[in-house]
Design a protein around this motif. Structure first.
Motif, PDB file in Angstrom:
ATOM      1  N   GLU A  96       0.832  -1.207   0.000  1.00  0.00           N
ATOM      2  CA  GLU A  96       0.000   0.000   0.000  1.00  0.00           C
ATOM      3  C   GLU A  96       0.868   1.259   0.000  1.00  0.00           C
ATOM      4  O   GLU A  96       0.561   2.237  -0.686  1.00  0.00           O
ATOM      5  N   MET A  97       1.951   1.237   0.775  1.00  0.00           N
ATOM      6  CA  MET A  97       2.845   2.395   0.851  1.00  0.00           C
ATOM      7  C   MET A  97       3.540   2.643  -0.485  1.00  0.00           C
ATOM      8  O   MET A  97       3.593   3.788  -0.973  1.00  0.00           O
ATOM      9  N   ILE A  98       4.051   1.566  -1.107  1.00  0.00           N
ATOM     10  CA  ILE A  98       4.723   1.704  -2.403  1.00  0.00           C
ATOM     11  C   ILE A  98       3.741   2.206  -3.455  1.00  0.00           C
ATOM     12  O   ILE A  98       4.063   3.074  -4.276  1.00  0.00           O
ATOM     13  N   LYS A  99       2.538   1.653  -3.442  1.00  0.00           N
ATOM     14  CA  LYS A  99       1.501   2.068  -4.396  1.00  0.00           C
ATOM     15  C   LYS A  99       1.208   3.568  -4.266  1.00  0.00           C
ATOM     16  O   LYS A  99       1.097   4.281  -5.261  1.00  0.00           O
TER      17      LYS A  99
ATOM     18  N   ARG B 183       8.431   1.325 -15.485  1.00  0.00           N
ATOM     19  CA  ARG B 183       9.498   0.368 -15.199  1.00  0.00           C
ATOM     20  C   ARG B 183      10.223   0.886 -13.965  1.00  0.00           C
ATOM     21  O   ARG B 183      10.546   2.065 -13.877  1.00  0.00           O
ATOM     22  N   ILE B 184      10.470  -0.009 -12.999  1.00  0.00           N
ATOM     23  CA  ILE B 184      11.008   0.425 -11.712  1.00  0.00           C
ATOM     24  C   ILE B 184      12.228  -0.405 -11.324  1.00  0.00           C
ATOM     25  O   ILE B 184      12.242  -1.622 -11.496  1.00  0.00           O
ATOM     26  N   ILE B 185      13.254   0.293 -10.821  1.00  0.00           N
ATOM     27  CA  ILE B 185      14.430  -0.375 -10.252  1.00  0.00           C
ATOM     28  C   ILE B 185      14.394  -0.130  -8.745  1.00  0.00           C
ATOM     29  O   ILE B 185      14.203   0.995  -8.290  1.00  0.00           O
TER      30      ILE B 185
ATOM     31  N   GLU C  33      13.295 -12.805   0.728  1.00  0.00           N
ATOM     32  CA  GLU C  33      13.129 -11.379   1.038  1.00  0.00           C
ATOM     33  C   GLU C  33      13.173 -10.529  -0.226  1.00  0.00           C
ATOM     34  O   GLU C  33      12.402  -9.574  -0.378  1.00  0.00           O
ATOM     35  N   ARG C  34      14.057 -10.880  -1.149  1.00  0.00           N
ATOM     36  CA  ARG C  34      14.143 -10.129  -2.413  1.00  0.00           C
ATOM     37  C   ARG C  34      12.884 -10.346  -3.253  1.00  0.00           C
ATOM     38  O   ARG C  34      12.384  -9.424  -3.890  1.00  0.00           O
ATOM     39  N   ARG C  35      12.406 -11.559  -3.250  1.00  0.00           N
ATOM     40  CA  ARG C  35      11.191 -11.865  -4.008  1.00  0.00           C
ATOM     41  C   ARG C  35      10.000 -11.093  -3.435  1.00  0.00           C
ATOM     42  O   ARG C  35       9.135 -10.626  -4.198  1.00  0.00           O
ATOM     43  N   ALA C  36       9.968 -10.930  -2.118  1.00  0.00           N
ATOM     44  CA  ALA C  36       8.873 -10.187  -1.485  1.00  0.00           C
ATOM     45  C   ALA C  36       8.881  -8.724  -1.925  1.00  0.00           C
ATOM     46  O   ALA C  36       7.824  -8.148  -2.217  1.00  0.00           O
ATOM     47  N   ILE C  37      10.070  -8.120  -1.991  1.00  0.00           N
ATOM     48  CA  ILE C  37      10.176  -6.733  -2.457  1.00  0.00           C
ATOM     49  C   ILE C  37       9.745  -6.626  -3.913  1.00  0.00           C
ATOM     50  O   ILE C  37       8.975  -5.743  -4.294  1.00  0.00           O
ATOM     51  N   GLN C  38      10.224  -7.547  -4.744  1.00  0.00           N
ATOM     52  CA  GLN C  38       9.875  -7.547  -6.168  1.00  0.00           C
ATOM     53  C   GLN C  38       8.369  -7.697  -6.362  1.00  0.00           C
ATOM     54  O   GLN C  38       7.753  -6.967  -7.159  1.00  0.00           O
ATOM     55  N   ASP C  39       7.759  -8.625  -5.634  1.00  0.00           N
ATOM     56  CA  ASP C  39       6.311  -8.854  -5.748  1.00  0.00           C
ATOM     57  C   ASP C  39       5.510  -7.643  -5.278  1.00  0.00           C
ATOM     58  O   ASP C  39       4.485  -7.298  -5.873  1.00  0.00           O
TER      59      ASP C  39
ATOM     60  N   SER D  33       2.946  -5.625  -7.600  1.00  0.00           N
ATOM     61  CA  SER D  33       1.542  -5.495  -7.187  1.00  0.00           C
ATOM     62  C   SER D  33       1.113  -4.039  -7.073  1.00  0.00           C
ATOM     63  O   SER D  33      -0.069  -3.715  -7.191  1.00  0.00           O
ATOM     64  N   ALA D  34       2.096  -3.156  -6.844  1.00  0.00           N
ATOM     65  CA  ALA D  34       1.791  -1.731  -6.696  1.00  0.00           C
ATOM     66  C   ALA D  34       1.590  -1.032  -8.042  1.00  0.00           C
ATOM     67  O   ALA D  34       1.240   0.146  -8.078  1.00  0.00           O
ATOM     68  N   GLY D  35       1.830  -1.752  -9.151  1.00  0.00           N
ATOM     69  CA  GLY D  35       1.519  -1.166 -10.453  1.00  0.00           C
ATOM     70  C   GLY D  35       2.672  -1.041 -11.429  1.00  0.00           C
ATOM     71  O   GLY D  35       2.543  -0.385 -12.460  1.00  0.00           O
TER      72      GLY D  35
END
Length: 346
Positions: free
Chosen positions: A87-90, A107-109, A120-126, A130-132
């Motif tokens: 929600e915060m990233i979105k 596109r986001i880095i 943990e990296r996969r969680a950040i990527q997901d 999900s945020a768009g």
């Protein structure tokens, strides 16, 4: 082809998703957002809805009624609360993104700690997907910090960077566009705040909050005993003996004593990386020195302590707080040239 078409209508961005602060860099605009990584949720009948973000939410920490929950969704540089982080990233993406077309997706880095696990990296990527985001790439923080500090990371010479963030300290030796050796410990600005809170509680029987500890760190925080007359600060908290509010005076010498352990751990990890670096790169580090980035680099006399412990030149990068975000942004601006430093987590 669809991804390329969507890219024509999107504002790509680089995100330094930090434990303490989130910075967003947009090509040709620079850093367009710098907000605390805090979210507040309103809980009503078992349903949580976003209530506030960033600076507004940070002001609520420790001061909310029962139905409002303000917290940091990231801990030690990684996601501790997936829904809150998403929600915060979105929200931050929507604030920054110029949505000329409703279907535009950037596109986001995003930066990740070098010591984070694949999960943990996969969680950040997901969370970012999900945020768009239409496409998400990851970059290790030591590499991003080194690029932001203008170190010659793509040349066949050794560069060393110490990035002290809110949740982690990242130490890396880099050469030829890659991380030769790196080490990450979960000691950073938050651990320094916790050390101050614990010291005042133990020796003064006074309980203070995170905001007060952060103010002490910024105003009189020091990594070693000061040479000149120590400065002091008045702080207020709750007396643990009788439970009433109380005011005491703390000096720089007190704070230096309280920070002895976290500073010692940071120095130890720097020495460990120096011991593990290849000898040819070690000789380059002797010439070039150690670059310090991140908010922790601003702790008074920390560069002096590291210089005395290692015998090497130590310098603080220009604008250390923004180094990781600027470095990630430079990769985005020179995508074809620097894309080899990026990766995706399967």
């Amino acid at each position: 082809m669809l991804s390329k078409i969507l890219g024509l209508f999107s504002s790509d961005m680089a995100i330094d998703l930090g434990t303490a602060n989130t910075l967003v860099y947009v090509p040709k605009k620079g850093i367009v957002l710098n907000e605390p990584s805090v979210i507040a949720l309103l809980q009503h009948r078992g349903v949580s809805t976003p209530y506030a973000f960033g600076t507004q939410a940070k002001m609520m920490l420790g001061k909310t009624p029962a139905e409002i929950y303000a917290f940091r969704p990231l801990k030690d540089g990684v996601i501790a609360d997936f829904k809150g982080a998403e929600e915060m990233i979105k929200y931050f993406i929507n604030v920054v993104h110029d949505r000329k077309f409703f279907f535009a997706r950037p596109r986001i880095i995003v930066c990740v700690p070098s010591g984070s696990t694949a999960v943990e990296r996969r969680a950040i990527q997901d969370a970012v997907e999900s945020a768009g985001a239409r496409d998400v790439y990851l970059i290790e923080e030591p590499m991003a910090a080194a690029i932001g500090a203008n170190l010659p990371v793509t040349e066949p010479t050794g560069s060393m960077v110490v990035d002290i963030g809110g949740g982690t300290t990242e130490v890396g030796v880099l050469s030829l566009g890659g991380v030769v050796y790196s080490k990450s410990i979960r000691i950073g600005g938050d651990a320094i705040d916790d050390a101050i809170i614990a010291y005042i509680r133990r020796y003064h029987n006074l309980l203070i909050g995170e905001a007060t500890a952060e103010r002490i760190k910024k105003e009189i925080g020091t990594a070693c005993l000061p040479d000149s007359t120590p400065r002091s600060i008045e702080i207020k908290g709750r007396d643990l003996v009788n439970g009433i509010p109380k005011e005491i005076v703390m000096t720089e010498s007190n704070i230096a004593e309280s920070l002895e352990e976290p500073v010692k751990q940071i120095v130890q990890v720097i020495k460990l990386v120096l011991e593990s670096a290849p000898p040819e790169l070690s000789s380059d580090i002797v010439d070039r020195g150690i670059a310090m980035t991140g908010g922790g680099a601003l702790l008074r006399n920390l560069d002096k302590v590291i210089r005395e412990a290692t015998g090497l030149p130590v310098f603080i990068a220009e604008d250390p707080l923004a180094c990781v975000a600027v470095g990630t942004g430079k990769v985005l601006e020179n995508f074809e040239e620097l894309k080899h430093v990026l990766f995706k987590q399967d």
